[in-house]
Scaffold this active site. Sequence first.
Site, PDB file in Angstrom:
ATOM      1  N   CYS A 114       0.851  -1.188   0.000  1.00  0.00           N
ATOM      2  CA  CYS A 114       0.000   0.000   0.000  1.00  0.00           C
ATOM      3  C   CYS A 114       0.881   1.230   0.000  1.00  0.00           C
ATOM      4  O   CYS A 114       2.096   1.134   0.152  1.00  0.00           O
ATOM      5  CB  CYS A 114      -0.950   0.007   1.189  1.00  0.00           C
ATOM      6  SG  CYS A 114      -2.332   1.164   0.936  1.00  0.00           S
ATOM      7  N   CYS A 116      -0.238   4.273   1.705  1.00  0.00           N
ATOM      8  CA  CYS A 116      -0.698   5.294   2.658  1.00  0.00           C
ATOM      9  C   CYS A 116       0.374   5.666   3.679  1.00  0.00           C
ATOM     10  O   CYS A 116       0.376   6.770   4.201  1.00  0.00           O
ATOM     11  CB  CYS A 116      -1.984   4.852   3.343  1.00  0.00           C
ATOM     12  SG  CYS A 116      -1.889   3.281   4.201  1.00  0.00           S
ATOM     13  N   LYS A 189     -12.495  -5.107   1.354  1.00  0.00           N
ATOM     14  CA  LYS A 189     -11.992  -4.281   2.449  1.00  0.00           C
ATOM     15  C   LYS A 189     -12.904  -3.071   2.599  1.00  0.00           C
ATOM     16  O   LYS A 189     -13.084  -2.302   1.662  1.00  0.00           O
ATOM     17  CB  LYS A 189     -10.556  -3.835   2.144  1.00  0.00           C
ATOM     18  CG  LYS A 189      -9.979  -2.896   3.194  1.00  0.00           C
ATOM     19  CD  LYS A 189      -8.517  -2.569   2.916  1.00  0.00           C
ATOM     20  CE  LYS A 189      -7.992  -1.592   3.943  1.00  0.00           C
ATOM     21  NZ  LYS A 189      -6.583  -1.222   3.688  1.00  0.00           N
ATOM     22  N   LYS A 242     -12.144  -7.953   5.382  1.00  0.00           N
ATOM     23  CA  LYS A 242     -11.600  -7.068   6.405  1.00  0.00           C
ATOM     24  C   LYS A 242     -12.522  -5.895   6.642  1.00  0.00           C
ATOM     25  O   LYS A 242     -12.945  -5.290   5.664  1.00  0.00           O
ATOM     26  CB  LYS A 242     -10.234  -6.584   5.906  1.00  0.00           C
ATOM     27  CG  LYS A 242      -9.551  -5.588   6.804  1.00  0.00           C
ATOM     28  CD  LYS A 242      -8.299  -5.076   6.146  1.00  0.00           C
ATOM     29  CE  LYS A 242      -7.705  -4.013   7.040  1.00  0.00           C
ATOM     30  NZ  LYS A 242      -6.588  -3.331   6.442  1.00  0.00           N
ATOM     31  N   SER A 267      -7.050  -3.639  13.891  1.00  0.00           N
ATOM     32  CA  SER A 267      -6.538  -2.918  15.058  1.00  0.00           C
ATOM     33  C   SER A 267      -7.643  -2.452  16.015  1.00  0.00           C
ATOM     34  O   SER A 267      -7.487  -2.549  17.230  1.00  0.00           O
ATOM     35  CB  SER A 267      -5.712  -1.715  14.600  1.00  0.00           C
ATOM     36  OG  SER A 267      -6.500  -0.820  13.827  1.00  0.00           O
ATOM     37  N   TYR A 306      -3.434  -9.321  15.709  1.00  0.00           N
ATOM     38  CA  TYR A 306      -2.394  -8.816  16.613  1.00  0.00           C
ATOM     39  C   TYR A 306      -2.319  -9.666  17.880  1.00  0.00           C
ATOM     40  O   TYR A 306      -1.394  -9.535  18.665  1.00  0.00           O
ATOM     41  CB  TYR A 306      -2.667  -7.343  16.961  1.00  0.00           C
ATOM     42  CG  TYR A 306      -2.764  -6.470  15.723  1.00  0.00           C
ATOM     43  CD1 TYR A 306      -1.621  -5.952  15.133  1.00  0.00           C
ATOM     44  CD2 TYR A 306      -4.000  -6.216  15.109  1.00  0.00           C
ATOM     45  CE1 TYR A 306      -1.693  -5.181  13.975  1.00  0.00           C
ATOM     46  CE2 TYR A 306      -4.090  -5.451  13.955  1.00  0.00           C
ATOM     47  CZ  TYR A 306      -2.929  -4.936  13.397  1.00  0.00           C
ATOM     48  OH  TYR A 306      -3.009  -4.188  12.236  1.00  0.00           O
TER      49      TYR A 306
HETATM   50  C1  PBG Z   1      -3.366   0.220   4.521  1.00  0.00           C
HETATM   51  C2  PBG Z   1      -3.913  -0.666   5.563  1.00  0.00           C
HETATM   52  C3  PBG Z   1      -4.758  -0.327   6.622  1.00  0.00           C
HETATM   53  C4  PBG Z   1      -4.906  -1.480   7.373  1.00  0.00           C
HETATM   54  C5  PBG Z   1      -4.180  -2.479   6.746  1.00  0.00           C
HETATM   55  N1  PBG Z   1      -3.591  -1.965   5.622  1.00  0.00           N
HETATM   56  C6  PBG Z   1      -5.325   0.961   7.021  1.00  0.00           C
HETATM   57  C7  PBG Z   1      -6.317   1.635   6.175  1.00  0.00           C
HETATM   58  O1  PBG Z   1      -6.805   1.092   5.186  1.00  0.00           O
HETATM   59  O2  PBG Z   1      -6.587   2.783   6.507  1.00  0.00           O
HETATM   60  C8  PBG Z   1      -5.695  -1.572   8.641  1.00  0.00           C
HETATM   61  C9  PBG Z   1      -5.292  -2.672   9.542  1.00  0.00           C
HETATM   62  C10 PBG Z   1      -5.798  -2.573  10.932  1.00  0.00           C
HETATM   63  O3  PBG Z   1      -6.620  -1.691  11.291  1.00  0.00           O
HETATM   64  O4  PBG Z   1      -5.367  -3.404  11.739  1.00  0.00           O
HETATM   65  N2  PBG Z   1      -4.191   0.535   3.475  1.00  0.00           N
END
Ligand code: PBG
Length: 315
Positions: A114, A116, A189, A242, A267, A306
């Site tokens: 990714c 970001c 997602k 997800k 998370s 986690y």
């Molecule tokens: C990156 C990504 C994210 C997560 C995994 N890959 C964050 C998002 O999409 O903002 C989230 C994982 C988590 O919350 O444990 N794109």
Amino acid sequence: MRMRRLRSSEAIRKLFSESRVDTSKLIMPLFVQEGIKARSPIPSMPRQYRYPLSELAGISSKIEEAGIGAVLLFGIPSSKDAKGSGAYAKKGIIQRAVEEIKDASSLAVIADLCMCEYTTSGHCGVLKGGDVHNDLTLNAYGKIAVSQADAGADIIAPSGMMDGQVAKIRKALDASGHENTLIMAYAAKMASSFYGPFRTAADSTPKSGDRKSYQMSYSNAREAMREIAMDVEEGADAVMVKPALTNLDLVSKARRFGIPLAAYNVSGEYSAINAAAQRGWIDYKKAVTEVLTSISRAGADMIITYHALEFAGWK
Ligand code: PBG
């Protein structure tokens, strides 16, 4: 018929149990930060850390010894730019992290693909006219995939929800001699508030707006199945749903594709349980075991969580 016969003793309950959590199918996410000397605690995620490269050998050996199947890596670079070029830098943080762990262990290494964490905008791709431009972003994803595979990643996990990302990455991998590198697609997602603690951990909060023009709406189950079908069609080796807990129905439905299926216990799910347990409102071990068992019962083959390392230690 007396259903309670099935529950009459611990031995009977165990014998009749329909689902269990297999430690070897758990995937432990790790945050790796460029330029730090010692692991640093993540305030939004109790007992989770940002690791320096120098501590990856240690933690990955621990994860391997615990019997966990894989790690999922997130890189936090020391500088960002508009193009997110750090994501495909030859000696970028995630590339070096992959090398480090492949050297130190025989774990399967999954690289999150990714942008970001690497873009100044905090978005998962390249911005044009205020929105993430799909096809410009795909070009970057192709480069990132090749750089991660060059570093030795076993599995590439694209999480940006761009259209055509799996096809683009498959093509780029095949063209660079990485035809044996797998793709685990973040297929369905959702734009979810449960990523909050992660964004603090990975320094990836979007500076403006949100991710709703690329991540999908959690209200849409049929659209989720279309997303999965497209990724299967494009050549994904595994797909992912997800977050896990708010989408267990989709985990269950996705079994119909017959493709290996992962669910990401994200998370916010991790931190919410921790917060409640810290207040004495729930029993941490029991709650975690219940959560992971339910994700497995719903039909996930692999669970990204986690909790993986601590859970492995409880059994
Ligand atoms: C990156 C990504 C994210 C997560 C995994 N890959 C964050 C998002 O999409 O903002 C989230 C994982 C988590 O919350 O444990 N794109």
